[in-house]
Design a protein around this motif. Structure first.
Motif, PDB file in Angstrom:
ATOM      1  N   LYS A  91      -1.140  -0.021 -14.138  1.00  0.00           N
ATOM      2  CA  LYS A  91      -1.454  -1.083 -13.185  1.00  0.00           C
ATOM      3  C   LYS A  91      -2.146  -2.232 -13.903  1.00  0.00           C
ATOM      4  O   LYS A  91      -3.050  -2.033 -14.697  1.00  0.00           O
ATOM      5  CB  LYS A  91      -2.365  -0.527 -12.095  1.00  0.00           C
ATOM      6  CG  LYS A  91      -2.536  -1.439 -10.904  1.00  0.00           C
ATOM      7  CD  LYS A  91      -1.287  -1.529 -10.063  1.00  0.00           C
ATOM      8  CE  LYS A  91      -0.885  -0.198  -9.506  1.00  0.00           C
ATOM      9  NZ  LYS A  91       0.270  -0.276  -8.616  1.00  0.00           N
ATOM     10  N   ILE A 139      -4.207  -5.844 -13.622  1.00  0.00           N
ATOM     11  CA  ILE A 139      -4.963  -6.787 -12.790  1.00  0.00           C
ATOM     12  C   ILE A 139      -5.392  -7.941 -13.675  1.00  0.00           C
ATOM     13  O   ILE A 139      -6.027  -7.747 -14.704  1.00  0.00           O
ATOM     14  CB  ILE A 139      -6.202  -6.132 -12.156  1.00  0.00           C
ATOM     15  CG1 ILE A 139      -5.774  -4.941 -11.282  1.00  0.00           C
ATOM     16  CG2 ILE A 139      -6.976  -7.133 -11.327  1.00  0.00           C
ATOM     17  CD1 ILE A 139      -6.932  -4.238 -10.634  1.00  0.00           C
ATOM     18  N   HIS A 157      -6.684   0.699  -6.056  1.00  0.00           N
ATOM     19  CA  HIS A 157      -7.276  -0.300  -6.936  1.00  0.00           C
ATOM     20  C   HIS A 157      -8.796  -0.275  -6.745  1.00  0.00           C
ATOM     21  O   HIS A 157      -9.286   0.047  -5.666  1.00  0.00           O
ATOM     22  CB  HIS A 157      -6.785  -1.706  -6.587  1.00  0.00           C
ATOM     23  CG  HIS A 157      -5.310  -1.853  -6.511  1.00  0.00           C
ATOM     24  ND1 HIS A 157      -4.528  -2.237  -7.568  1.00  0.00           N
ATOM     25  CD2 HIS A 157      -4.447  -1.660  -5.468  1.00  0.00           C
ATOM     26  CE1 HIS A 157      -3.264  -2.295  -7.199  1.00  0.00           C
ATOM     27  NE2 HIS A 157      -3.186  -1.947  -5.929  1.00  0.00           N
ATOM     28  N   VAL A 176      -3.528  -9.020  -8.423  1.00  0.00           N
ATOM     29  CA  VAL A 176      -3.380  -7.567  -8.356  1.00  0.00           C
ATOM     30  C   VAL A 176      -1.889  -7.239  -8.323  1.00  0.00           C
ATOM     31  O   VAL A 176      -1.142  -7.848  -7.556  1.00  0.00           O
ATOM     32  CB  VAL A 176      -4.078  -6.984  -7.111  1.00  0.00           C
ATOM     33  CG1 VAL A 176      -3.891  -5.481  -7.058  1.00  0.00           C
ATOM     34  CG2 VAL A 176      -5.556  -7.333  -7.107  1.00  0.00           C
TER      35      VAL A 176
END
Length: 647
Positions: free
Chosen positions: A2, A4, A130, A142
């Motif tokens: 992930k 960000i 998150h 995000v």
């Protein structure tokens, strides 16, 4: 993995000492900021999976806001994301920390919900959360990898029929790193309904909607039991999950679905295919009545003597511990301007029972169906004299809740470990006391609306979203006419922060704190950039000198400091202008003259989206033709700087 991408406002960068992007960092077009930050708000820009359609309804969820059902049904739509008008991959939302559930923020975890395609999933079809230590006035990118629909009929396997169960089932999406899982439960009148530690082993798995659930059949002998406290563990391997609200006070009258990680438990909505009553019936053991079949032949269609009972009225149970100094407790539930429909008026529902946990006596409230709502209601615990601050909650059918009063705050507690507080509550206002804010409006704002937004340490005073309370009457004092706002019934004799605004269109001004400890009406005189608290409404105090007026002057207006300039507005601690069409060289001028002006400091080269140091009589800022947002920071201090972003 992930990803960000964080890009904060210039003010936040300076305050927290964060370094800017290096020259080698590559930022793609879809990663660039698409919306303008707002003072006091957190801007989330979510880059969604390619399967996301513009028509999809997207929401943000988590402990700070509520589960997926709560955020989708929230009537004001404050948790719903808006599709970016400039970046097709992005959906955006402004979050006001003042509206978060008490005690929670984005660092407690959050995820996204697509009403049409399901909740957010990880790349390996696991639950994903998150976490973000977010600052007000900041922007965050995000990334979302997958929706649940991505795995339907694929990665999680084909849909299977719902399993046949003897009792109600507990289904878990197991996102832990554990190799084994067990479920233990304890309850005051039957300490181990699922057996001794580590408890019950899984009954099997069920795959539906691309998700494989591990499930536990709780058995017909446990059907209908209340007050269970669940603990998931790695089969006595040293790890366990407990003390989460959704695992406390469970009633076995329905199927439960949870999502687990190594350090979190989240209640899930039951899939549409989840079955109804278990085969074991609602009575322990199930089975036929003595006497066998009807000798006269087949029974007629319809309920028989062994069928489970029909639907019962929804209910929830609330336990509240109050310290010394409190009398018999009442629970008052309200929404908008009065009690929740079907519930008593002030002082509310009186407690007539109590139970003891960990040597402390808790008042018990059995809440009927009127209290079980799809959206949050407001609760005040009181004894007719003392009262708590407003507490927002969504009571769920069959659930049990435990609270303690600390000061004027209602706090969620674990009754098995909580040892009590020592704070004696202050004397609250007499129920029925009315409080008012009166404003002499001299702002000159062009928008017709006028609103007030108020809060203190207990949270936002109003149940709705920004811009707050926008309905008012007028009151004349001498030759002056004030806008008069009647505050809601949960207003207390304490101090509130307050913002006056133009109904949410774009202009706002922080006012001096409103102190209701010695008065029920607070008066203000408000100008375009300054305000003052009024002690004599018929002869109001003069407004303080206006804040310095900064503007842009340059080639576009032939370098005039007083004519054709582009003015900057006060925005928090900065001066700003949004949607400015500009090209060529310019500087910043103050109060319509060149006496005080700011240009580029020595050695500073012009660049967008970076802090540019400024100095008195500095060099020209030269900008290509375009539309820009401009933030001038520290203009009246010793280290001014500007941050400019192309729109």
């Amino acid at each position: 993995m992930k990803k960000i991408l964080y890009i904060l406002s210039a003010a936040a960068l300076l305050a927290f000492g964060l370094a800017g992007c290096s020259e080698k960092e590559i930022v793609f077009e879809h990663e660039k900021q698409a919306s303008v930050v707002q003072a006091g708000k957190i801007l989330i820009e979510a880059i969604m999976p390619v399967s996301t359609r513009e028509s999809d309804d997207l929401y943000i969820a988590g402990p700070f806001a509520g589960d997926s059902a709560t955020v989708v049904s929230e009537p004001t739509g404050k948790w719903k994301l808006a599709h970016s008008e400039t970046v097709a991959e992005k959906w955006c939302i402004y979050l006001d920390p003042a509206s978060f559930n008490a005690g929670y923020d984005l660092s407690d975890g959050f995820f996204f919900v697509n009403v049409q395609q399901g909740v957010e999933r990880s790349v390996d079809n696991g639950p994903f959360y998150h976490t973000l230590n977010a600052d007000k006035g900041a922007w965050y990118n995000v990334y979302v990898d997958r929706w649940r629909s991505f795995f339907s009929g694929g990665g999680g396997g084909a849909d299977e029929p719902f399993p046949t169960l003897e009792g109600w089932g507990v289904f878990v999406e197991d996102g832990t790193s554990w190799s084994e899982i067990a479920m233990y439960a304890w309850i005051s009148d039957s300490p181990e309904p699922f057996g001794a530690w580590p408890g019950m082993q899984p009954t099997g798995t069920w795959t539906y909607g691309g998700v494989t659930y591990t499930y536990f059949d709780t058995g017909s002998s446990n059907t209908g039991k209340t007050g269970l406290n669940l603990i998931f563990n790695n089969n006595n391997g040293g790890s366990q999950l407990e003390n989460f609200d959704c695992l406390k006070g469970v009633t076995l009258d329905r199927h439960y679905f949870f999502s687990l990680t190594d350090d979190s438990v989240t209640a899930l909505e039951a899939p549409d295919a989840a079955g109804g009553e278990p085969s074991g019936g609602s009575e322990p053991g199930g089975g036929d009545e003595p006497g066998g079949d009807d000798p006269g032949g087949d029974d007629p269609p319809g309920p028989g003597p062994d069928d489970p009972p029909g639907p019962t009225e929804k209910s929830a149970t609330v336990y509240v511990y109050a310290p010394s100094g409190w009398g018999t407790l009442n629970l008052y539930a309200w929404i908008e301007d009065g009690p929740v429909t079907g519930t008593p008026a002030w002082e509310g529902l009186a407690s007539t029972e109590s139970e003891t946990f960990n040597s402390l006596s808790y008042a018990k409230f059995t809440l009927g169906e009127a209290y079980i709502t799809d959206s949050a209601i407001n609760v005040i615990i009181n004894d007719g004299t003392n009262q708590t601050a407003d507490y927002s909650v969504t009571f769920a059918d069959g659930q049990t809740y435990y609270y303690a009063i600390e000061g004027t705050t209602l706090k969620v507690v674990d009754p098995q470990t909580y040892s009590g507080g020592s704070v004696t509550p202050p004397d609250p206002p007499t129920p029925g006391t009315k409080y008012y804010i009166c404003i002499l409006d001299e702002t000159g704002w062009t928008a017709s609306g006028r609103g007030i937004w108020m809060w203190n340490d207990d949270g936002n005073l109003f149940s709705g979203a920004w811009p707050g309370l926008t309905t008012y009457t007028t009151e004349t004092k001498g030759t002056h006419t004030y806008l008069k706002y009647e505050l809601p019934s949960n207003t207390a004799a304490t101090t509130y922060s307050i913002i006056f605004n133009d109904g949410g269109v774009g202009s706002q001004l922080d006012l001096p704190a409103a102190d209701f400890t010695s008065a029920t009406t607070v008066y203000y005189r408000v100008g375009s950039s300054t305000s003052v608290k009024v002690t004599d409404p018929e002869n109001p105090e003069a407004l303080p000198a206006s804040a310095p007026v900064w503007a842009l002057a340059g080639e576009f207006n032939e370098w005039s400091a007083s004519s054709g300039t582009i003015p900057l507005s006060v925005e928090g601690d900065s001066y700003s202008a949004h949607g400015v069409s500009l090209s060529g060289a310019f500087k910043f001028v103050k109060d319509g003259a060149w006496t005080v002006n700011l240009g580029l400091a020595s050695g500073v080269s012009f660049a967008l989206e970076t802090d540019l140091g400024l100095a008195q009589d500095g060099g020209d800022l030269s900008i290509p033709e375009g539309t820009y947002t401009i933030y001038l920071n520290g203009a009246d201090g010793s280290s001014p700087y500007v941050w400019i972003q192309a729109e």
